[in-house]
Design an enzyme around this catalytic site. Structure first.
Site, PDB file in Angstrom:
ATOM      1  N   GLU A 119       0.835  -1.427   0.090  1.00 32.12           N
ATOM      2  CA  GLU A 119       0.003  -0.081   0.068  1.00 32.12           C
ATOM      3  C   GLU A 119       1.081   1.494   0.089  1.00 32.12           C
ATOM      4  O   GLU A 119       2.254   1.357   0.451  1.00 32.12           O
ATOM      5  CB  GLU A 119      -1.000   0.110   1.111  1.00 32.12           C
ATOM      6  CG  GLU A 119      -1.778  -1.239   1.505  1.00 32.12           C
ATOM      7  CD  GLU A 119      -2.389  -1.210   2.781  1.00 32.12           C
ATOM      8  OE1 GLU A 119      -2.206  -2.380   3.461  1.00 32.12           O
ATOM      9  OE2 GLU A 119      -3.001  -0.215   3.225  1.00 32.12           O
ATOM     10  N   LYS A 121       2.271   4.593   1.357  1.00 32.85           N
ATOM     11  CA  LYS A 121       2.463   5.222   2.615  1.00 32.85           C
ATOM     12  C   LYS A 121       1.973   6.645   2.568  1.00 32.85           C
ATOM     13  O   LYS A 121       2.920   7.462   2.178  1.00 32.85           O
ATOM     14  CB  LYS A 121       3.761   5.073   3.237  1.00 32.85           C
ATOM     15  CG  LYS A 121       4.271   5.589   4.485  1.00 32.85           C
ATOM     16  CD  LYS A 121       5.490   5.177   5.068  1.00 32.85           C
ATOM     17  CE  LYS A 121       5.754   5.368   6.341  1.00 32.85           C
ATOM     18  NZ  LYS A 121       5.581   7.014   6.700  1.00 32.85           N
ATOM     19  N   LYS A 298       2.975  -5.277   4.080  1.00 33.94           N
ATOM     20  CA  LYS A 298       2.361  -6.241   5.290  1.00 33.94           C
ATOM     21  C   LYS A 298       2.174  -7.690   4.719  1.00 33.94           C
ATOM     22  O   LYS A 298       1.814  -7.744   3.527  1.00 33.94           O
ATOM     23  CB  LYS A 298       1.040  -5.552   5.772  1.00 33.94           C
ATOM     24  CG  LYS A 298       0.915  -4.322   6.240  1.00 33.94           C
ATOM     25  CD  LYS A 298      -0.452  -3.606   6.588  1.00 33.94           C
ATOM     26  CE  LYS A 298      -0.287  -2.133   6.817  1.00 33.94           C
ATOM     27  NZ  LYS A 298      -1.994  -1.466   7.070  1.00 33.94           N
TER      28      LYS A 298
END
Length: 681
Positions: A119, A121, A298
């Protein structure tokens, strides 16, 4: 140097770094007055980490590397997080990411397959949201990761955060984590308003978002239009948690609940997939309407995240893969002076070479003596540099904590470093200038400007050649260019007969350029290409402009008093009058060519007759000068500034303050397509 001396030097450096980082951390977390950008903090933090890893005996419990952050300020009530809100470990390249991957995989050697979620940041401020039975009951800042500040009233003003979850049967308890941020357009508007009010400007959107969240008056927060992306969902109840066993499904569920989730995410099956995503957004982020400073990666499996758990500071299952710093610390080794074509003396910092945004930077502009004094920049200082507009290296601040003893405040020279003639600094200006018209530095700059694309457009007359012509005494004025012959040019270095003749032909062709380009090429202060067009439409001959008084010049629509006085003063200088006479004798166009319309064209009204345009931003297909020519051919005129007399604003991408002023005045806006449609009709 022996081992004892090395250890002493290391101890001193460790102490310096701790003091600097402690000061920056306190200013950021407690005082809400940041003194250091994230990229700089990360570099210094990493240096301290590396030193402590190399010399473990220097690690102490009070080192900033041994804790997450500072305690929250006391203006808001302190709230303990139900689930710790840790920051992320940083990796600064793919190699460091690979090492992070090796570390967590050693924790689960039996694992054969896994998946990441990558994703963007977002460069904002992390907040935690608590929902009870679907209703927002609390919003808190990160604080020290264990406890934050209760900013619920401020959070409720953010429209991207739902006050009630969009679920028919919501879980009893939900924790949502995300990033509050300011879009670039909103940030620009806030700073413009602060400037008008005489307030200090925010350094960047992240600082503005953090400062906004901690406003005591929620009405101010509402006016600043904070935005929010959700990125973490935690549901303690087992029955509800089962619907979000992966990070990817959690993001989908957050969207279903009514949150904004960043659409630019990707499931990655390997390190190579992560690298591709990282590389893609290293350039793609420049086109986003908000700031990003890296990629968050993640592990997709929530059960695997729970198994890996946390260190004392970071989750083991996530990492922030950051992009190259847009700012960097370095040392000033020397301050030199550059003399430009207008005679302006610009101090330049000669720097210890440093990598910045993919290039090695060794020099940075210091603008003028007022800028040097405001930052108190001295030789030997450690400074922070960035690239203004992603191009020009610039010193933005000094780190006085690292200043060596015995430094002296910088003083501007009293004589030009090129021609050794006295310099002047007008009382109402920040710039110190050389006023010697024969100064080689001024002449070189004037020649390069004269030959530039928007002026006389002399193909092949580049900067190196111009400098050689001046250094060898071949050219002492712009007019001397028109006395050059192929034989004379042929005596220069690396100049063959064929190339010399091409240059002579290009110089001769420049005589056909219109009066407006000649005026722009003269390099009169404040007269750009648009203003030159405006002036030559009113003053169709050089004699008309040379004889005009400032009051006559500033009476022209779009021309202010500063431009008027600059033009008037230029024509009063005898050397400039001689230059005009020589250019006229050389055959340059010093009279505007006025076309006589045919009987047929006079019978058809021009679609934009009498209409005044201003252009802002980058147009999809037309260059600005092409759009200007199109408007003028259709009977309109183009000026450089918005006023109540402006009829249309032609708007492209990345429109600036002109758009805001036009909206305030109710001026009609046109796209390129709409302009073309009007002209075609």
């Amino acid at each position: 140097m022996d081992a004892v001396e090395v250890t002493q030097a290391v101890k001193q450096r460790v102490q310096e770094l701790r003091q600097l980082l402690d000061k920056a951390s306190y200013a950021y977390y407690v005082q809400d007055a940041p003194i250091m950008e994230d990229a700089i903090y990360d570099r210094l933090y990493r240096e301290l980490q590396d030193l402590e890893a190399q010399y473990p005996e220097l690690v102490t419990p009070d080192s900033i590397t041994q804790r997450v952050g500072e305690k929250p300020a006391t203006q808001f009530s302190s709230v303990r997080h139900n689930i710790p809100l840790y920051s992320l470990e940083n990796a600064f390249n793919i190699q460091e990411f690979a090492k992070w991957q090796e570390r967590w995989r050693r924790q689960v050697p039996e694992l054969n397959a896994f998946e990441y979620v990558a994703e963007l940041k977002i460069d904002g401020s992390a907040i935690a949201l608590t929902y009870e039975r679907g209703i927002l009951v609390r919003g808190t800042t990160r604080g020290d990761g264990i406890a934050g500040e209760d900013i619920t009233q401020n959070v409720r003003t953010i429209r991207a955060i739902p006050l009630r979850l969009n679920l028919e049967n919501p879980p009893t308890h939900v924790e949502v984590r995300g990033e509050a941020f300011l879009g670039l357009d909103v940030f620009k508007q806030i700073n413009q308003e602060r400037q008008q009010a005489g307030d200090q400007l925010f350094a960047n959107p992240r600082n503005a978002a953090a400062g906004t969240l901690r406003q005591l008056d929620s009405r101010i927060v509402a006016k600043r239009r904070l935005d929010f992306f959700a990125y973490t969902l935690q549901i303690p109840e087992k029955r509800d948690a089962e619907v979000a066993l992966t990070q990817w499904k959690s993001l989908e569920l957050l969207q279903k609940m009514g949150f904004k989730v960043n659409p630019n995410r990707k499931r990655c099956q390997s390190l190579e997939d992560v690298r591709d995503y990282y590389d893609e957004w290293n350039t793609g982020r420049l086109n986003l309407p908000y700031m990003t400073d890296g990629v968050v990666v993640k592990l997709n499996s929530i059960p695997l995240q729970e198994k890996l758990g946390f260190t004392q500071k970071f989750p083991r299952w996530a990492v922030a893969l950051k992009y190259a710093a847009e700012e960097a610390p370095t040392r000033v080794e020397k301050i030199s002076i550059n003399v430009g074509r207008t005679g302006a003396l610009t101090p330049l910092a000669e720097l210890q070479p440093v990598q910045l945004a993919g290039t090695t930077v060794q020099r940075a502009t210091l603008h003028n003596i007022d800028y040097v004094r405001s930052l108190d920049i001295r030789i030997g200082d450690t400074v922070i540099i960035h690239k203004a507009g992603e191009i020009i290296p610039e010193v933005v601040r000094v780190l006085p904590e690292l200043r060596p003893e015995g430094t002296q405040a910088f003083q501007m020279p009293t004589c030009c470093p090129v021609c050794n003639q006295p310099v002047v600094k007008p009382v109402d200006e920040a710039v110190t200038r050389c006023v010697n018209a024969s100064c080689p530095a001024i002449l070189k700059g004037a020649l390069v400007h004269w030959a530039s694309r928007n002026a006389l457009d002399i193909n092949g007359m580049g900067e190196k050649l111009m400098h050689q012509l001046v250094d060898k005494g071949v050219v002492n004025s712009v007019a001397d260019l028109y006395d050059l012959t192929a034989d004379r040019l042929g005596t220069l270095e690396r100049m063959g007969k064929k190339l010399a003749q091409k240059l002579v032909d290009a110089i001769a062709h420049s005589k056909t350029q219109p009066w407006s380009r000649v005026l722009y090429g003269l390099g009169i202060r404040h007269v750009g290409s648009v203003n030159a067009q405006t002036l030559t439409q009113k003053f169709t001959t050089v004699e008309q402009l040379a004889w005009a008084f400032p009051s006559d010049i500033k009476a022209v629509y779009g021309i202010g008093p500063e431009i008027a006085h600059a033009v008037y003063d230029w024509f009063q200088v005898p050397a400039n009058q001689t230059l005009i006479d020589r250019l006229k004798a050389a055959g340059l166009q010093l009279t505007a060519q006025v076309e006589t319309p045919s009987a047929e064209s006079r019978s058809v009204p021009s679609p934009l007759q009498g209409k005044t345009f201003v252009i802002t931003g980058t147009l999809p297909t037309l260059k600005r000068d092409e759009a200007k020519a199109l408007i003028e051919k259709a009977g309109g005129k183009v000026t450089g500034s918005i006023s109540a007399k402006t009829d249309y604003l032609l708007v492209g991408e990345d429109a600036g303050s002109k758009l805001e002023k036009a909206e305030a005045l109710g001026i009609t806006q046109l796209s390129e397509a709409e302009l073309l449609e009007i002209v075609e009709d």
